[in-house]
Scaffold this motif. Structure first.
Motif, PDB file in Angstrom:
ATOM      1  N   SER A  22       0.851  -1.193   0.000  1.00  0.00           N
ATOM      2  CA  SER A  22       0.000   0.000   0.000  1.00  0.00           C
ATOM      3  C   SER A  22       0.884   1.240   0.000  1.00  0.00           C
ATOM      4  N   PHE A  23       0.594   2.174  -0.899  1.00  0.00           N
ATOM      5  CA  PHE A  23       1.372   3.401  -0.995  1.00  0.00           C
ATOM      6  C   PHE A  23       0.489   4.478  -1.609  1.00  0.00           C
ATOM      7  N   ASN A  24       0.606   5.691  -1.088  1.00  0.00           N
ATOM      8  CA  ASN A  24      -0.240   6.817  -1.535  1.00  0.00           C
ATOM      9  C   ASN A  24      -1.728   6.449  -1.469  1.00  0.00           C
ATOM     10  N   GLN A  25      -2.093   5.713  -0.401  1.00  0.00           N
ATOM     11  CA  GLN A  25      -3.470   5.299  -0.161  1.00  0.00           C
ATOM     12  C   GLN A  25      -4.030   4.479  -1.330  1.00  0.00           C
ATOM     13  N   SER A  26      -3.131   3.792  -2.034  1.00  0.00           N
ATOM     14  CA  SER A  26      -3.550   2.949  -3.150  1.00  0.00           C
ATOM     15  C   SER A  26      -2.967   1.552  -2.961  1.00  0.00           C
ATOM     16  N   LYS A  27      -3.727   0.591  -3.395  1.00  0.00           N
ATOM     17  CA  LYS A  27      -3.251  -0.794  -3.339  1.00  0.00           C
ATOM     18  C   LYS A  27      -2.303  -1.045  -4.507  1.00  0.00           C
ATOM     19  N   GLY A  28      -1.183  -1.705  -4.214  1.00  0.00           N
ATOM     20  CA  GLY A  28      -0.199  -1.988  -5.251  1.00  0.00           C
ATOM     21  C   GLY A  28       0.254  -3.428  -5.231  1.00  0.00           C
ATOM     22  N   LEU A  29       0.944  -3.819  -6.292  1.00  0.00           N
ATOM     23  CA  LEU A  29       1.474  -5.169  -6.414  1.00  0.00           C
ATOM     24  C   LEU A  29       2.929  -5.100  -6.897  1.00  0.00           C
ATOM     25  N   ILE A  30       3.772  -5.901  -6.262  1.00  0.00           N
ATOM     26  CA  ILE A  30       5.150  -6.083  -6.721  1.00  0.00           C
ATOM     27  C   ILE A  30       5.220  -7.463  -7.361  1.00  0.00           C
ATOM     28  N   VAL A  31       5.486  -7.514  -8.654  1.00  0.00           N
ATOM     29  CA  VAL A  31       5.481  -8.755  -9.416  1.00  0.00           C
ATOM     30  C   VAL A  31       6.912  -9.066  -9.862  1.00  0.00           C
ATOM     31  N   PHE A  32       7.336 -10.322  -9.735  1.00  0.00           N
ATOM     32  CA  PHE A  32       8.702 -10.703 -10.111  1.00  0.00           C
ATOM     33  C   PHE A  32       8.767 -12.205 -10.333  1.00  0.00           C
ATOM     34  N   LEU A  33       9.848 -12.628 -10.981  1.00  0.00           N
ATOM     35  CA  LEU A  33      10.157 -14.050 -11.150  1.00  0.00           C
ATOM     36  C   LEU A  33      11.244 -14.403 -10.133  1.00  0.00           C
ATOM     37  N   GLU A  34      10.910 -15.258  -9.185  1.00  0.00           N
ATOM     38  CA  GLU A  34      11.849 -15.539  -8.104  1.00  0.00           C
ATOM     39  C   GLU A  34      13.116 -16.248  -8.579  1.00  0.00           C
ATOM     40  N   SER A  35      13.070 -16.882  -9.747  1.00  0.00           N
ATOM     41  CA  SER A  35      14.254 -17.560 -10.269  1.00  0.00           C
ATOM     42  C   SER A  35      15.259 -16.599 -10.887  1.00  0.00           C
ATOM     43  N   LEU A  36      14.836 -15.372 -11.208  1.00  0.00           N
ATOM     44  CA  LEU A  36      15.716 -14.410 -11.873  1.00  0.00           C
ATOM     45  C   LEU A  36      15.977 -13.159 -11.056  1.00  0.00           C
ATOM     46  N   SER A  37      15.145 -12.882 -10.065  1.00  0.00           N
ATOM     47  CA  SER A  37      15.266 -11.647  -9.296  1.00  0.00           C
ATOM     48  C   SER A  37      15.985 -11.889  -7.977  1.00  0.00           C
ATOM     49  N   ASP A  38      16.624 -10.843  -7.486  1.00  0.00           N
ATOM     50  CA  ASP A  38      17.315 -10.876  -6.205  1.00  0.00           C
ATOM     51  C   ASP A  38      16.320 -10.485  -5.116  1.00  0.00           C
ATOM     52  N   LEU A  39      15.891 -11.446  -4.300  1.00  0.00           N
ATOM     53  CA  LEU A  39      14.852 -11.192  -3.299  1.00  0.00           C
ATOM     54  C   LEU A  39      15.325 -10.194  -2.249  1.00  0.00           C
ATOM     55  N   GLN A  40      16.606 -10.184  -1.960  1.00  0.00           N
ATOM     56  CA  GLN A  40      17.131  -9.241  -0.975  1.00  0.00           C
ATOM     57  C   GLN A  40      17.064  -7.810  -1.506  1.00  0.00           C
ATOM     58  N   LYS A  41      17.336  -7.633  -2.793  1.00  0.00           N
ATOM     59  CA  LYS A  41      17.206  -6.303  -3.389  1.00  0.00           C
ATOM     60  C   LYS A  41      15.762  -5.821  -3.341  1.00  0.00           C
ATOM     61  N   ILE A  42      14.825  -6.723  -3.608  1.00  0.00           N
ATOM     62  CA  ILE A  42      13.406  -6.338  -3.565  1.00  0.00           C
ATOM     63  C   ILE A  42      13.028  -5.869  -2.163  1.00  0.00           C
ATOM     64  N   GLN A  43      13.505  -6.589  -1.154  1.00  0.00           N
ATOM     65  CA  GLN A  43      13.182  -6.235   0.228  1.00  0.00           C
ATOM     66  C   GLN A  43      13.825  -4.910   0.628  1.00  0.00           C
ATOM     67  N   GLN A  44      15.117  -4.742   0.324  1.00  0.00           N
ATOM     68  CA  GLN A  44      15.853  -3.578   0.797  1.00  0.00           C
ATOM     69  C   GLN A  44      15.583  -2.319  -0.029  1.00  0.00           C
ATOM     70  N   GLU A  45      15.412  -2.457  -1.367  1.00  0.00           N
ATOM     71  CA  GLU A  45      15.327  -1.295  -2.234  1.00  0.00           C
ATOM     72  C   GLU A  45      13.902  -0.901  -2.602  1.00  0.00           C
ATOM     73  N   ILE A  46      12.925  -1.804  -2.367  1.00  0.00           N
ATOM     74  CA  ILE A  46      11.550  -1.496  -2.778  1.00  0.00           C
ATOM     75  C   ILE A  46      10.584  -1.574  -1.596  1.00  0.00           C
ATOM     76  N   ILE A  47      10.474  -2.747  -0.991  1.00  0.00           N
ATOM     77  CA  ILE A  47       9.465  -2.944   0.057  1.00  0.00           C
ATOM     78  C   ILE A  47       9.754  -2.070   1.271  1.00  0.00           C
TER      79      ILE A  47
END
Length: 508
Positions: free
Chosen positions: A51-76
């Protein structure tokens, strides 16, 4: 009837239609349904609500190709820390872009990016969070040297660009990105020196890369075959190397380099025949030693391609060439053999190629054993059985050793292949057949070109100034001009001299 035949020979192929642009839906459910369908509901497709700016959002990724730690630290984490703001300012990732075309999302996910969608928004954020799993930088196994740098290219394009830029710390070094392969989307990089490379050469290479049409580009070998002027020639016209120092040296001569993601080889063009017999060791050693070793390599080309044919011609047509004492020794050995010399040579050469291929395919420890033991056992056994003569074993062994001397595997294969037609000509016509065969090879070398550059330069067309670094290597202080074959913008290099010596030959 014509329509039926054209349909039959078309092999039921249909041209792939270009993908239509699709605007991002305002509904998250519609967007997710589209992404799932495009990726065929892949099991490694993951998403997380936010949730951001009072709007519902989705973070979509392929776990086999994306760095989960980067997603956590740089986005979430940044989005959860702030409730409002601009997304591209809150997200700490450097690689974030905004798009309104939903059809670009599946390809972005395949490249390791993640996608950020919001309810009611017609824009999508593509964020670079690709996982990087690379091997350590090590010395190339195929291009070992005695002195000098012992690092080599790996399968990661950015690491390879780093290795080149660290050696050429110059703002004139230009890098251009391309994509090749409709299915694989292989990333390519074209490198050249802006102040040295010929603009016509850059334009020609750019045109050839853009004209490549393939479903997949798995290695630079694919690109080389599509870009060579004469792909049916036995001689390679593009140099492949895994050494960054060799690549940097060619860049500084005004040539261009192509790197491909997923392969540790660099394509260098235009090159000449003699570039395949040059090694970094030539420049790391003293000039007399370097010149001697280079001459040995060039002589090995003649030995590997010509010696078996000469043996066949002399034994079959011109035995009077041999000294009298040697004639009796050779005759006593070949009298026990039931086959003519051409059959002997073909049997041994094919056996050698089989052993060589087996040594390459087997594990390294077993491969070395197969090569040594197999060669000794088979060589001794066939001689004792009277199938092959001792002189033929010596000739084939000398040919095999000479073919290994070449620093480039591509020219080594070409040298081995040249021996077969020359042996056939020698068996049919003797020394006259060898002469005509060598003349044909020489004419072919003189006619070959690589991106407008004569392949056999500086021998043809003859240019004496370039001979300083062709058959031999002159001292560094005497090499004041770049080679003329790539037609660089600047021929004269920085004046090479030993400033401490007043009467230095390199000083004016």
């Amino acid at each position: 009837m014509k329509d039926v035949l054209s349909k039959f020979f078309s092999n039921n192929r249909t041209e792939e239609k270009p993908q239509m642009k699709i605007s991002v839906y305002t509904s998250l459910d519609q967007n997710m349904e589209y992404i799932k369908n495009q990726l065929f509901h892949a099991s490694d497709l993951k998403w997380r609500s936010i949730s951001f700016n009072q709007s519902k959002g989705l973070i979509v990724f392929l776990e086999s190709l994306s760095d989960l730690q980067k997603i956590q630290q740089e986005i979430i984490k940044p989005l959860e820390g702030k409730s409002q703001g601009n997304v591209d300012e809150v997200v700490t990732s450097v690689g974030i872009t905004k798009h309104s075309d939903l059809s670009e999302v599946p390809q972005a996910l395949i490249q390791g990016n993640c996608v950020l969608l919001f309810e009611g928004s017609t824009e999508v954020f593509i964020i670079d969070v690709a996982a990087v799993n690379i091997r350590n930088i090590s010395e190339p196994a195929n291009e070992g040297i005695i002195r000098g740098a012992h690092d080599g290219f790996i399968e990661h394009l950015m690491t390879n660009l780093y290795l080149v830029r660290k050696r050429v710390e110059n703002p004139n070094l230009v890098v251009r990105y391309y994509q090749s392969g409709k299915a694989t989307k292989t990333k390519l990089a074209l490198l050249y020196m802006q102040n040295l490379a010929n603009p016509d050469l850059i334009k020609e290479v750019d045109q050839r890369i853009n004209s490549i049409s393939l479903d997949m580009t798995l290695s630079p070998g694919f690109i080389a075959e599509m870009m060579e002027d004469n792909p049916s020639s036995i001689f390679p016209q593009i140099l492949l190397t895994e050494r960054p120092d060799r690549t940097a040296a060619h860049l500084m001569e005004g040539r261009v380099v192509i790197l491909a993601d997923g392969d540790p080889s660099a394509l260098i063009l235009p090159v000449t025949f003699f570039a395949f017999y040059q090694s970094p060791d030539d420049y790391h050693s003293r000039w007399i030693a370097g010149s001697f070793v280079r001459l040995i390599r060039l002589v090995s080309f003649i030995i590997a391609s010509l010696i078996p044919a000469l043996y066949i011609a002399i034994i079959g047509f011109h035995p009077e060439i041999l000294p009298e004492n040697l004639i009796f020794s050779v005759k006593s050995s070949i009298d026990r053999v039931p086959f003519p010399p051409i059959v002997e040579a073909l049997i041994m050469q094919i056996t050698l190629e089989v052993l060589r291929e087996a040594g390459v395919r087997l594990p390294s420890r077993v491969g070395q054993t197969i090569g040594i033991v197999g060669g000794l056992v088979i060589g001794e056994s066939v001689v004792r059985a009277g199938l092959i003569s001792y002189p033929m074993v010596i000739v084939v062994a000398l040919t095999a050793i000479s073919s290994f001397v070449a620093p480039s595997n591509e020219i080594s294969i070409a040298t081995r292949l040249l021996g077969f037609p020359l042996m056939i000509l020698a068996a049919l016509f003797g020394l006259i057949g060898i002469t005509f065969g060598m003349l044909f090879i020489l004419i072919h070398l003189c006619k070959l070109e690589c991106c407008g550059t004569a392949y056999f330069a500086p021998v043809m067309p003859l240019r004496m100034k370039d001979m300083k670094d062709t058959f031999v290597r002159f001292p560094i202080w005497s090499l004041n001009q770049r080679p003329h074959d790539p037609h660089p913008q600047k021929y004269v290099q920085e004046r090479n001299s030993r400033g401490w010596k007043q009467d230095d030959p390199g000083k004016e």
